[in-house]
Scaffold this motif. Structure first.
Motif, short mmCIF file in Angstrom:
data_model
loop_
_atom_site.label_atom_id
_atom_site.label_comp_id
_atom_site.label_asym_id
_atom_site.label_seq_id
_atom_site.Cartn_x
_atom_site.Cartn_y
_atom_site.Cartn_z
N ASP A 174 0.77 -1.10 -0.10
CA ASP A 174 0.02 0.02 -0.10
C ASP A 174 0.70 1.22 0.06
OD1 ASP A 174 -2.16 -1.67 0.09
OD2 ASP A 174 -2.63 -1.50 2.17
N ASP A 175 2.08 1.18 -0.49
CA ASP A 175 2.90 2.62 -0.69
C ASP A 175 2.27 3.42 -1.92
OD1 ASP A 175 3.80 0.12 -2.12
OD2 ASP A 175 5.74 1.33 -2.72
N ILE A 176 1.31 3.79 -1.76
CA ILE A 176 0.71 4.75 -2.88
C ILE A 176 1.54 6.07 -3.14
CG2 ILE A 176 -1.36 5.86 -3.78
CD1 ILE A 176 -3.20 3.96 -1.85
N TYR A 177 1.90 6.77 -2.02
CA TYR A 177 2.52 8.02 -2.14
C TYR A 177 3.89 7.94 -1.65
CZ TYR A 177 -2.45 9.28 -3.01
OH TYR A 177 -3.71 9.38 -3.19
N GLY A 178 4.34 6.97 -1.00
CA GLY A 178 5.46 6.85 -0.41
C GLY A 178 5.41 5.59 0.63
N TYR A 179 6.20 5.91 1.49
CA TYR A 179 6.16 4.75 2.51
C TYR A 179 6.50 5.58 3.94
CZ TYR A 179 6.44 0.02 4.32
OH TYR A 179 6.24 -1.02 5.10
N ASN A 180 6.34 4.98 5.07
CA ASN A 180 6.35 5.28 6.62
C ASN A 180 7.69 4.51 6.92
OD1 ASN A 180 6.88 6.33 9.23
ND2 ASN A 180 4.59 6.20 9.42
N PHE A 181 8.61 5.08 7.16
CA PHE A 181 9.82 4.27 7.63
C PHE A 181 10.00 4.01 9.08
CE2 PHE A 181 10.48 5.10 3.34
CZ PHE A 181 10.83 3.79 2.59
N TYR A 182 9.06 4.90 9.76
CA TYR A 182 9.31 4.90 11.24
C TYR A 182 8.46 3.61 11.61
CZ TYR A 182 8.02 6.09 15.90
OH TYR A 182 8.20 6.00 17.47
N LYS A 183 9.06 2.82 12.58
CA LYS A 183 8.49 1.51 12.73
C LYS A 183 7.72 1.64 14.28
CE LYS A 183 11.38 -1.30 9.63
NZ LYS A 183 12.04 -0.03 8.93
N GLY A 184 7.86 2.75 15.05
CA GLY A 184 7.54 2.50 16.21
C GLY A 184 6.29 2.74 16.42
N SER A 185 5.26 3.12 15.61
CA SER A 185 3.90 3.41 15.97
C SER A 185 2.73 2.42 15.69
CB SER A 185 3.40 4.84 15.16
OG SER A 185 3.47 4.54 13.92
N GLY A 186 3.41 1.62 14.79
CA GLY A 186 2.42 0.61 14.44
C GLY A 186 1.73 0.60 13.13
N SER A 187 2.17 1.82 12.44
CA SER A 187 1.17 2.41 11.41
C SER A 187 1.40 1.36 10.25
CB SER A 187 1.58 3.78 11.14
OG SER A 187 2.86 4.11 10.90
N HIS A 188 2.62 0.75 10.39
CA HIS A 188 2.64 -0.30 9.12
C HIS A 188 3.12 0.43 7.82
CE1 HIS A 188 2.22 -3.53 12.29
NE2 HIS A 188 0.84 -2.85 12.51
N GLY A 189 3.79 1.21 7.95
CA GLY A 189 4.29 1.83 6.61
C GLY A 189 3.21 3.01 6.03
N ALA A 190 2.14 3.27 6.70
CA ALA A 190 1.26 4.04 6.18
C ALA A 190 1.73 5.53 6.68
CB ALA A 190 -0.11 3.65 6.82
N ILE A 191 1.71 6.55 5.47
CA ILE A 191 2.10 7.79 5.88
C ILE A 191 1.17 8.24 6.78
CG2 ILE A 191 2.47 10.25 4.98
CD1 ILE A 191 4.34 7.92 3.83
N ASN A 192 1.61 8.92 8.23
CA ASN A 192 0.79 9.39 9.08
C ASN A 192 1.08 10.82 9.69
OD1 ASN A 192 -0.66 9.70 11.55
ND2 ASN A 192 0.51 8.13 12.68
N TRP A 193 0.29 11.62 9.55
CA TRP A 193 0.61 13.12 9.91
C TRP A 193 -0.34 13.70 10.99
CZ3 TRP A 193 -1.23 12.25 4.97
CH2 TRP A 193 -2.83 12.40 4.83
N GLU A 194 -0.72 12.49 12.05
CA GLU A 194 -1.74 12.86 12.93
C GLU A 194 -0.88 12.49 14.29
OE1 GLU A 194 -5.35 11.00 11.59
OE2 GLU A 194 -6.14 12.95 10.51
N SER A 195 0.30 12.20 14.16
CA SER A 195 0.74 11.73 15.49
C SER A 195 1.06 13.20 16.39
CB SER A 195 1.95 11.09 15.46
OG SER A 195 1.77 9.79 14.96
N ALA A 196 0.82 12.81 17.83
CA ALA A 196 1.51 14.06 18.53
C ALA A 196 2.78 14.33 18.46
CB ALA A 196 1.13 13.57 20.18
N GLY A 197 2.81 15.59 18.56
CA GLY A 197 4.36 16.19 18.26
C GLY A 197 4.66 16.49 16.67
#
Lengths: 662, 151
Positions: A259-282
């Motif tokens: 599901d890397d449609i627009y890119g990928y999330n390489f941060y593995k700490g949040s459990g987002s499993h690669g989904a781009i996520n801009w809604e985390s605190a901070g």
């Protein structure tokens, strides 16, 4: 502090610690243990206060990796770690790069991770595994994170702000906020800053007559997430069509990423499993801001304009989001390395990287290579000629921010010779107080400077206006820093690649970087004329910055002109000619260190060279006894990066001072 | 002695003949009229492409592409005395040489530099393409509206 910078807090490395102990008093401290010595020999990566707990990167020998590739990973793990409290052992790159040949050449297949309980000191495990002869290197996984408050000033259409818009700005797109974008078209309006200077921008107004970017140029935004649903970015995003039209949860294009449609999330700490996520605190909106400077859609009647956002017909460059930071979390060295490989494998030709290790973390290039070997190899993977995808480039370009510590050297990795390191300027064409300068810095660009603008925040427009995240601030906001200067150079580079592609030209990385670094306006004279400049509540002297901001301020028009053709110079035959190198190395030509002049035997014969050409203070002295034309190449050093320019010498019996043919 | 006198006589006769023929050329050729118009020159020894426009009113436009890239635009004024052509760029720079004009036919012009160099350029009558005019780069103080600024 309002400007944003990424920083890794670093404490003393194991190796440094060992050397310090021996320097202080060897008789009063115990001899280092065998395991400490082993770690000192194999340590790669500095043990950071923010290193990842319960996690280490290791680099194994070829015999071991061969066994693992035969399916013996469990047996190898047992043999290597029996008696240790290791919980997991697996390849460091959760997805191996597509180009296996290059990956093997760089040893990327030999990196593995080991995991263990977070309560166990990382150093203890590191010492234990370093004792194993099969393990060649041990690297702590440093975690980058924003060290400042990364504050963005939201664009709020208050009457005072509306009145502060630049007068006379003529950006040719109907994006309503672009009269605030002095970085694209600086009219010198004093509402931006009392010291604002007309023309202190990125020189894109004329360049847009030739190109506004092309969609085949993909820029990887290696940063915090790019909000791909942003109304001014959505149409500019790189889209993986197979994934977009595929099945959720399935790797539709077979690139190992789901599901890397627009890119990928390489941060593995949040459990987002690669989904781009801009809604985390901070979350700060940093990546979205950077992306908008390069490629926010031009001419869509919304928000801001951008350097390579197209002509209004959906034809700008494309933005790939490679998420390294999520809220306060960081992907670490392993994630950053994987992001660069992903970017290369999926067609990016420019990596835009507004992050780095703070100045003085590494003493020199070797220190970085030794201590961040995985990231160093990933950079080399990205720029490897076999990974170039765009027809105008024989290898990809990677651009970093110089850093915001006001330090006299660039952050790494930007300081590496293979990277372009960008320093920050204000609307006055002078260094901003936050910017790093000196060793390793290559080029300057607008980064914004809050402290030369209005004291009233609601009227202050001296930072850089770009897209942001409404969940954090608003859809548009001001930010400043070399993080903002860097995408100006990436945007100009993207225009350059677009134009080179249009003309059917092709450049090596070294050639393109040389063009980029010599497409500049002089800022040294302005720095010399200025004295003090405000920074926070203080003033600072500009003297140390002279000749140390890189080659000069980037100018998009100059880059496109250089891409069009080899610059030529006409000289009179039969006499010695002195040629200023300004037109070829930019307006800071007389401050550069020139290394050599390359001219082959045929060219010498054609021109009838009486002696070898020589350079003194930016002036090339050459004596051609015959009429004819030939090419020569001049080499120079800029902040540790070698650049070169090819010049076409036309030796004629007729010579006019202004270069005219008659 | 006789031989010397004969030699001197022949030389003098030749010189007079040459002078008469030159005068005859000056009288019969309207160099200004022949020069007026648009010309194109592609040198054999240099990587260059030159277009020149000579206006009847004494102005000239020069579009030169050297070593690739787009054409650079210069302008200025020209003057002629018989077959000798000279000029000045609009930034005040003098041409690198005066030239002797020769027209082998109505559409071919040879300019020979008179500065002692062996520089000879053969131009053919040809309009400056619109794309050259539209995409040229302005140089120094010239002011053609179509051109982009110099770099």
């Amino acid at each position: 502090m309002r400007h944003c910078r990424f920083i890794i807090a670093v404490i003393t490395s194991v190796m440094t610690a060992a050397s310090c102990i021996s320097e202080i008093d060897t008789s009063s401290v115990p001899e280092p243990s065998e395991s400490e010595l082993a770690l000192a020999t194999k340590s790669a990566g500095r043990m950071s206060a923010d290193h990842q707990k319960g996690f280490l990167l290791i680099y194994v020998d070829e015999q071991t990796v061969a066994r693992i590739e035969k399916g013996e990973i469990d047996r190898v793990a047992y043999e290597l770690f029996s008696g240790m409290e290791i919980r997991g052992f697996e390849p460091a790159l959760s997805h191996m790069p597509k180009n296996k040949e290059v990956a093997r050449e760089l040893g990327l297949h030999r990196w593995f991770t080991i995991t263990f309980d977070e309560s166990i000191p990382v150093r203890r495990i590191a010492q234990e595994v370093a004792m194993r002869p099969e393990i060649c290197l041990v690297q702590f996984n440093n975690l980058a994170k924003p060290a400042s408050d990364c504050k963005s000033i939201p664009f709020r259409p208050q009457p005072k702000l509306m009145a502060a818009a630049q007068e006379g700005a003529t950006i040719p797109f109907d994006d309503p906020m672009n009269s605030y974008q002095w970085n694209l078209n600086n009219t010198g309006d004093k509402k931006v800053a009392a010291t604002a200077r007309a023309g202190a921008d990125v020189g894109v107004m004329d360049a847009w007559k030739l190109t506004t970017g092309t969609p085949d140029v993909i820029v990887a935004i290696c940063d915090a997430p790019v909000k791909y649903t942003h109304p001014d970015l959505e149409a500019a995003m790189w889209v993986n069509e197979a994934e977009l039209n595929g099945v959720k949860g399935v790797d539709d294009d077979g690139n190992d990423y789901i599901d890397d449609i627009y890119g990928y999330n390489f941060y593995k700490g949040s459990g987002s499993h690669g989904a781009i996520n801009w809604e985390s605190a901070g979350e700060t909106g940093h990546g979205t801001h950077v992306a908008g400077i390069i490629g926010a859609v031009n001419g869509n009647g919304l928000g801001v304009s951008s350097i390579a956002g197209g002509s209004g017909n959906g034809d700008g460059v494309r933005l790939m989001t490679c998420q390294l930071f999520e809220g306060a979390g960081s992907a670490g060295d392993a994630g950053m390395a994987e992001a660069l490989m992903y970017a290369a494998d999926n067609g990016a030709c420019i990596a835009q990287c507004s992050y780095g290790y703070p100045a003085y973390t590494f003493e020199n290039d070797k220190s970085f290579m030794d201590n961040a070997p995985l990231e160093y190899r990933a950079i080399n993977y990205f720029i490897h000629p076999k990974n170039a995808k765009h027809p105008a480039l024989e290898s990809n370009i990677i651009i970093f921010a110089a850093g915001n510590e006001s330090a006299s050297e660039s952050d790494y990795p930007g300081a590496l010779p293979v990277c372009v390191s960008v320093t920050g300027l204000g609307a006055d064409y002078l260094p901003a107080g936050y910017t790093n300068y000196g060793k390793g810095c290559n080029l300057a660009a607008p980064g914004g400077d809050l402290w030369i603008g209005s004291y009233k925040e609601e009227e202050n427009i001296s930072q850089i206006l770009s897209t942001c995240i409404s969940e954090v601030a608003s859809d548009y906001a001001w930010m400043q820093g070399t993080s903002m200067a860097c995408p100006h150079v990436s945007g100009v580079a993207a225009l350059g690649v677009s134009y080179a592609g249009k003309l059917g030209k092709r450049f090596t990385r070294e050639e393109f970087t040389s063009l980029l670094l010599t497409s500049v306006n002089d800022i040294n004279q302005l720095i010399a004329e200025a004295d003090l400049k405000p920074f926070k509540d203080l003033s600072f002297s500009l003297r140390p910055y002279r000749t140390r901001m890189g080659t000069g301020a980037i100018d998009a028009w100059k880059l496109l002109m250089q891409i069009e053709g080899t610059p030529s110079v006409m000289i009179k035959s039969g006499t010695t000619s002195s040629i200023s190198l300004e037109d070829f190395f930019g307006e800071s030509y007389d401050d550069l260190t020139y290394l050599s002049v390359e001219i082959d035997d045929d060219a010498k014969k054609t021109l009838g060279l009486a002696s070898s050409p020589r350079i003194e203070k930016g002036v090339l002295n050459i004596a051609c006894m015959k009429n004819g034309s030939a090419k020569i190449r001049v080499y120079a050093n800029v902040g540790g990066t070698e650049i070169s320019r090819e010049l076409s010498i036309i030796s004629r019996g007729v010579y006019s001072e202004n270069g005219g043919w008659f | 002695m006789v031989l010397m006198k004969r030699t001197l006589f022949i030389l003098t006769a030749l010189m007079m003949l040459a002078a008469i023929s030159c005068k005859k050329e000056d009288k019969n050729i309207d160099y200004k009229a022949k020069l007026a118009g648009e010309w194109h020159y592609v040198p054999e020894d240099f990587e260059a492409d030159i277009y020149a426009v000579f206006e009847v009113n004494g102005g000239f436009e020069l579009y030169q592409q050297i070593g690739g890239g787009r054409h650079k635009h210069y302008s200025g004024t020209w003057s002629s005395e018989n077959s000798t052509l000279s000029g000045t760029y609009s930034d005040g720079s003098a041409w690198g040489s005066k030239y002797s004009m020769t027209f082998t036919d109505d559409n071919t012009m040879v300019l020979t530099a008179l500065n002692g160099s062996a520089d000879v350029s053969t131009y053919v009558r040809e309009d400056v393409p619109d794309e050259v005019k539209d995409s040229c780069v302005e140089v120094k103080s010239t002011a053609a509206a179509d051109c982009a600024p110099a770099f």
